[in-house]
Scaffold this active site. Structure first.
Site, mmCIF file in Angstrom:
data_model
loop_
_atom_site.group_PDB
_atom_site.id
_atom_site.type_symbol
_atom_site.label_atom_id
_atom_site.label_comp_id
_atom_site.label_asym_id
_atom_site.label_seq_id
_atom_site.Cartn_x
_atom_site.Cartn_y
_atom_site.Cartn_z
ATOM 1 N N ARG A 1 68.009 49.315 -6.177
ATOM 2 C CA ARG A 1 68.825 48.873 -7.226
ATOM 3 C C ARG A 1 69.527 50.004 -8.040
ATOM 4 O O ARG A 1 70.473 49.786 -8.683
ATOM 5 C CB ARG A 1 68.018 47.697 -8.195
ATOM 6 N N HIS B 1 71.432 47.512 4.958
ATOM 7 C CA HIS B 1 70.800 46.397 4.095
ATOM 8 C C HIS B 1 71.702 45.455 3.492
ATOM 9 O O HIS B 1 72.956 45.493 3.568
ATOM 10 C CB HIS B 1 70.214 46.997 2.663
#
Length: 369
Positions: free
Chosen positions: A213, A244
């Site tokens: 993140r 991802h």
């Protein structure tokens, strides 16, 4: 002893399955496996490989849920689970939202918590986010701290954790890696997207992973632009990137790297194909925590695309280097490893500080005693 093992993501499963397998060998323990399924698909892949069937599956994954919503959902569901099962101790692993929320509810039920991979720290609240604070909060609650290294133990002692509650075990990810490499050698798993290639005969490649993140936004743009420039500079190399599923990763990767001749974008891989990719790579470029621990046991230099790491042992040992998301730094360090054989050999032959594959046996013995 009634032991509840609770986890929600693929990395947690990988690191807890060797512990589960070890505990199941001893009738001292009654094992109950509960999954939150914080990551559904990737979790199921690992469970299937090792033939682990959860006793309770909460199936809490929802698309685009916030950390606050996920935490609230886990707390509510785990509360009911503890009411029904009433374990003597709950084992959690690492730094996910599942770990933090389960530990909090265990505290409410006055159930002891054993924390596998305890004591990792950057001492920076928002880096990695939210993992650093998840670990800190879990350490305040846990009764037993299974620290992978001496540095991890020292971190816990600095925070006032009693010495007699901390046990240096090594990291269970090495136990899992040894199990997995044997399976890879046995079945030679197919890498989805590379079905027509033999990895051993594929031209040398850099393996890339990224999902943190803290790198969303400009960080991932810089990472992708670095890979693009490296692909131009080293046309004799492939750059293989299992991407991802998070849109914050997918969008910059596909926009900047899509359609390039020597850049191969793959779907996220299941555990064994990914281990195979690591085994055959020349260099690994990652922001993953687990890869920092695994790859050195395979003799692979690792460049970590993060500003800080809660795994400083690897930096000290020389098995990994921090490169952040700075384009010049990424390009420069990858270039050194490709161009300078002595620099490559120095990293590839450095000793992995994370253990000998016996961490799970040590944890089982500690719980028994």
């Amino acid at each position: 002893m009634k032991i509840s093992v609770v986890f929600g993501t693929r990395p947690e499963a990988i690191k807890l399955i060797p512990v589960i397998l070890e505990l199941k060998k001893d009738r001292t323990f009654e094992i109950n496996i509960c999954v939150t399924a914080q990551h559904r698909q990737m979790l199921d892949q690992v469970l299937e490989i090792f033939n682990i069937i959860p006793d309770v599956d909460l199936n809490l994954m929802q698309p685009n849920q916030t950390l606050s919503k996920l935490t609230a959902t886990i707390i509510s569901s785990i509360d009911e689970y503890f009411k029904n099962y009433k374990p003597d101790i709950v084992l959690v692993q690492g730094d996910t939202t599942t770990v933090m929320a389960v530990s909090l509810v265990a505290f409410y039920h006055q159930v002891k918590v054993g924390h596998v991979e305890a004591g990792l720290r950057t001492f920076k609240k928002y880096s990695p986010f939210p993992e650093e604070m998840n670990r800190v909060l879990t350490s305040r609650i846990a009764e037993l701290h299974f620290a992978p290294t001496q540095i991890s133990k020292e971190n816990l002692l600095k925070e006032g954790i009693p010495d007699e509650k901390i046990f240096i075990t090594g990291n269970t990810v090495i136990d899992a890696l040894f199990l997995a490499t044997e399976k890879v050698k046995e079945i030679n798993p197919i890498v989805e997207g590379l079905e027509n290639y033999n990895l051993q005969n594929l031209k040398p490649y850099v393996l890339i992973t990224g999902h943190r993140r803290e790198n969303f936004g400009q960080g991932f743009i810089d990472i992708c632009e670095s890979i693009s420039e490296l692909a131009d500079k080293y046309s004799e190399y492939n750059f293989i990137y299992p991407v991802h599923l998070n849109p914050n990763v997918q969008d910059p990767v596909n926009n900047i790297l899509g359609g390039r001749k020597n850049i191969i974008l793959l779907k996220p891989q299941t555990y064994l194909p990914f281990i195979s990719l690591m085994m055959n790579a020349e260099i690994i470029l990652t922001d993953s925590g687990g890869v920092q621990e695994e790859a050195p046991s395979l003799g692979k230099p690792v460049l970590v695309m993060r500003e800080n790491t809660e795994r400083p042992e690897a930096v000290t040992a020389g098995t990994v280097k921090l490169v952040g998301t700075n384009k010049e730094k990424i390009i420069g360090e990858v270039s050194i490893l490709i161009d300078d054989k002595s620099a490559y050999e120095k990293m590839a032959n450095a000793v992995n500080p994370y253990g000998d594959g016996l961490a799970s046996k040590r944890i089982a013995e500690i719980l028994k005693n």
